[in-house]
Motif scaffolding. Structure first.
Motif, PDB file in Angstrom:
ATOM      1  N   ALA A 183       1.537  -0.603  -9.275  1.00 12.66           N
ATOM      2  CA  ALA A 183       0.928   0.209 -10.332  1.00 12.66           C
ATOM      3  C   ALA A 183      -0.460   0.715  -9.956  1.00 12.66           C
ATOM      4  CB  ALA A 183       0.844  -0.591 -11.627  1.00 12.66           C
ATOM      5  N   THR A 184      -1.016   0.194  -8.842  1.00  5.06           N
ATOM      6  CA  THR A 184      -2.338   0.621  -8.386  1.00  5.06           C
ATOM      7  C   THR A 184      -2.327   0.812  -6.877  1.00  5.06           C
ATOM      8  OG1 THR A 184      -3.202  -1.610  -7.966  1.00  5.06           O
ATOM      9  CG2 THR A 184      -3.374  -0.768 -10.233  1.00  5.06           C
TER      10      THR A 184
ATOM     11  N   SER B 173       4.085  -4.834  -3.614  1.00  9.33           N
ATOM     12  CA  SER B 173       5.296  -5.341  -4.258  1.00  9.33           C
ATOM     13  C   SER B 173       6.286  -5.743  -3.177  1.00  9.33           C
ATOM     14  CB  SER B 173       5.907  -4.264  -5.157  1.00  9.33           C
ATOM     15  OG  SER B 173       7.153  -4.690  -5.650  1.00  9.33           O
ATOM     16  N   LEU B 174       6.754  -6.985  -3.223  1.00 11.80           N
ATOM     17  CA  LEU B 174       7.675  -7.489  -2.208  1.00 11.80           C
ATOM     18  C   LEU B 174       9.082  -7.611  -2.778  1.00 11.80           C
ATOM     19  CD1 LEU B 174       4.978  -8.112  -0.828  1.00 11.80           C
ATOM     20  CD2 LEU B 174       5.954 -10.262  -0.025  1.00 11.80           C
TER      21      LEU B 174
ATOM     22  N   ARG C 201       6.636  -2.690  -0.685  1.00 11.59           N
ATOM     23  CA  ARG C 201       6.388  -1.395  -1.314  1.00 11.59           C
ATOM     24  C   ARG C 201       4.926  -1.279  -1.748  1.00 11.59           C
ATOM     25  NH1 ARG C 201      10.240  -0.927  -6.237  1.00 11.59           N
ATOM     26  NH2 ARG C 201       9.545  -3.081  -6.505  1.00 11.59           N
ATOM     27  N   CYS C 202       4.407  -0.059  -1.662  1.00 10.76           N
ATOM     28  CA  CYS C 202       3.039   0.225  -2.104  1.00 10.76           C
ATOM     29  C   CYS C 202       3.067   1.386  -3.088  1.00 10.76           C
ATOM     30  CB  CYS C 202       2.144   0.581  -0.909  1.00 10.76           C
ATOM     31  SG  CYS C 202       2.054  -0.711   0.360  1.00 10.76           S
ATOM     32  N   TRP C 203       1.945   1.564  -3.774  1.00 14.54           N
ATOM     33  CA  TRP C 203       1.816   2.644  -4.738  1.00 14.54           C
ATOM     34  C   TRP C 203       1.953   3.984  -4.028  1.00 14.54           C
ATOM     35  CZ3 TRP C 203       2.252   3.529  -9.615  1.00 14.54           C
ATOM     36  CH2 TRP C 203       1.602   4.595 -10.238  1.00 14.54           C
TER      37      TRP C 203
ATOM     38  N   ALA D 180      -3.812   6.339  -0.652  1.00 13.40           N
ATOM     39  CA  ALA D 180      -4.357   5.002  -0.398  1.00 13.40           C
ATOM     40  C   ALA D 180      -3.231   3.971  -0.284  1.00 13.40           C
ATOM     41  CB  ALA D 180      -5.316   4.608  -1.520  1.00 13.40           C
ATOM     42  N   GLY D 181      -2.197   4.130  -1.116  1.00  9.21           N
ATOM     43  CA  GLY D 181      -1.059   3.214  -1.049  1.00  9.21           C
ATOM     44  C   GLY D 181      -0.304   3.350   0.255  1.00  9.21           C
ATOM     45  N   THR D 182      -0.123   4.593   0.707  1.00  9.78           N
ATOM     46  CA  THR D 182       0.544   4.832   1.992  1.00  9.78           C
ATOM     47  C   THR D 182      -0.250   4.215   3.133  1.00  9.78           C
ATOM     48  OG1 THR D 182       1.472   6.905   1.153  1.00  9.78           O
ATOM     49  CG2 THR D 182       1.412   6.626   3.545  1.00  9.78           C
TER      50      THR D 182
END
Length: 331
Positions: free
Chosen positions: A272-273, A278-279, A298-300, A304-306
């Motif tokens: 969410a940020t 998230s695993l 997994r990332c947002w 920045a998440g990438t």
């Protein structure tokens, strides 16, 4: 004439009756177990019973086909998630195979690879030297500007707006130069780590297959599994223990809580940020019917998440997965 007509009519009726009887005898039968645990036989499946697993039977009782139990929406959603994770695993494997092909077609031996590493690192050093040269130039420029400002102050004059603007601009250029130097350092470290991994992989691919007991081979095999976040179960008993320990791994490394927990999927809540990790851990069979436990991170969905998902931090989490599981099951 009338008698013949009557006889023909009787024959036609008898024929149709016999055909109808044979058709009725040839009808399929169905067998299923209802909600009360009772086995039901019928030539029709009522709509309210269609959700149960059923078998189509021949007139001799042989099973012709099996219709599996209808899945709930939750089960269908679970299958879709598992399918997505398996696809991710297959993509990683396909990417690894493509990388292997390039590696073997590009280099003849480890010496070639080491020469390539040296050339690449020298090129990156040259780029960093340019960035350091730029830094020195703007630092000297700032020194001159600050000297002018000090002279104005000694003479009791105020600093001009242009000089103040120039100083701020030069200070910003210095920050950019520092960022570029750090970027070049990071590129060099990353390139060096990738080359070392490539050498290890190349050594594994070109090893002597007649002697699979070599320690270097085992290390290389483990490296591939670590890069993928993959644990392969040697026995069903170990797989049960591994699955239990997978929960602890998620709790240790994920920033989002577990959202789904079944015998085949442990799924963390979606990010969410920008800083969320998230695993998801899934149990999947490979082409040889061996049970594998696969880690997906997994990332947002943001720049920045990438960047986070491509970072060393995430690579370290993935690399730690297989050793964590092996330690937990006592391998």
């Amino acid at each position: 004439m009338q008698t013949r007509t009557f006889s023909a009519s009787i024959f036609l009726v008898c024929f149709l009756f016999l055909c109808g009887s044979q058709s009725a005898l040839a009808k399929k039968m169905y067998r299923w177990v209802n909600e009360n645990g009772e086995t039901v036989f019928s030539d029709q499946v009522p709509p309210e019973q269609s959700q149960y697993r059923r078998e189509s039977l021949s007139d001799k009782g042989r099973v012709l086909a099996v219709t599996e139990k209808a899945k709930t929406k939750e089960q269908q959603a679970m299958d879709e998630r598992l399918s997505t994770l398996k696809k991710a695993q297959e993509e990683i494997i396909a990417q690894q195979q493509a990388n292997d092909k390039v590696l073997l077609s590009t280099f003849r031996n480890v010496k070639d690879m080491e020469e390539s590493i040296d050339a690449t690192l020298q090129s990156l050093d040259a780029q960093r030297n340019v960035a350091q040269g730029n830094l020195k130039r703007v630092e000297n420029q700032l020194g001159i500007q600050q000297k002018k400002a000090a002279e104005l102050e000694r003479n009791g004059k105020k600093m001009t707006k242009d000089l103040l603007s120039d100083i701020k601009q030069t200070e910003a250029q210095i920050q950019v130069a520092y960022a570029e130097i750090n970027k070049q350092i990071e590129k060099k470290n990353r390139a060096k780590a990738e080359f070392e991994a490539d050498i290890e992989r190349f050594t594994f691919l070109t090893r002597d297959h007649k002697d699979p007991s070599k320690e270097s081979d085992k290390i290389a095999e483990n490296k591939v599994a670590d890069d993928m976040g993959l644990y392969t179960c040697r026995t069903d008993e170990l797989c049960v223990k591994a699955w239990m320990s997978a929960h602890e791994f998620i709790k240790t490394h994920a920033t989002t809580p577990i959202d789904t927990d079944t015998d085949k999927l442990i799924l963390g809540r979606a990010p969410a940020t920008d800083s969320d990790l998230s695993l998801a851990i899934s149990k999947i069979e490979d082409e040889n019917k061996k049970q594998q436990i696969f880690l997906n991170i997994r990332c947002w969905e943001s720049s920045a998440g990438t960047e986070l998902c491509a970072s060393q931090k995430v690579r370290d989490i993935r690399t730690a997965f297989r050793p964590f599981i092996e330690a937990a099951v006592g391998e």
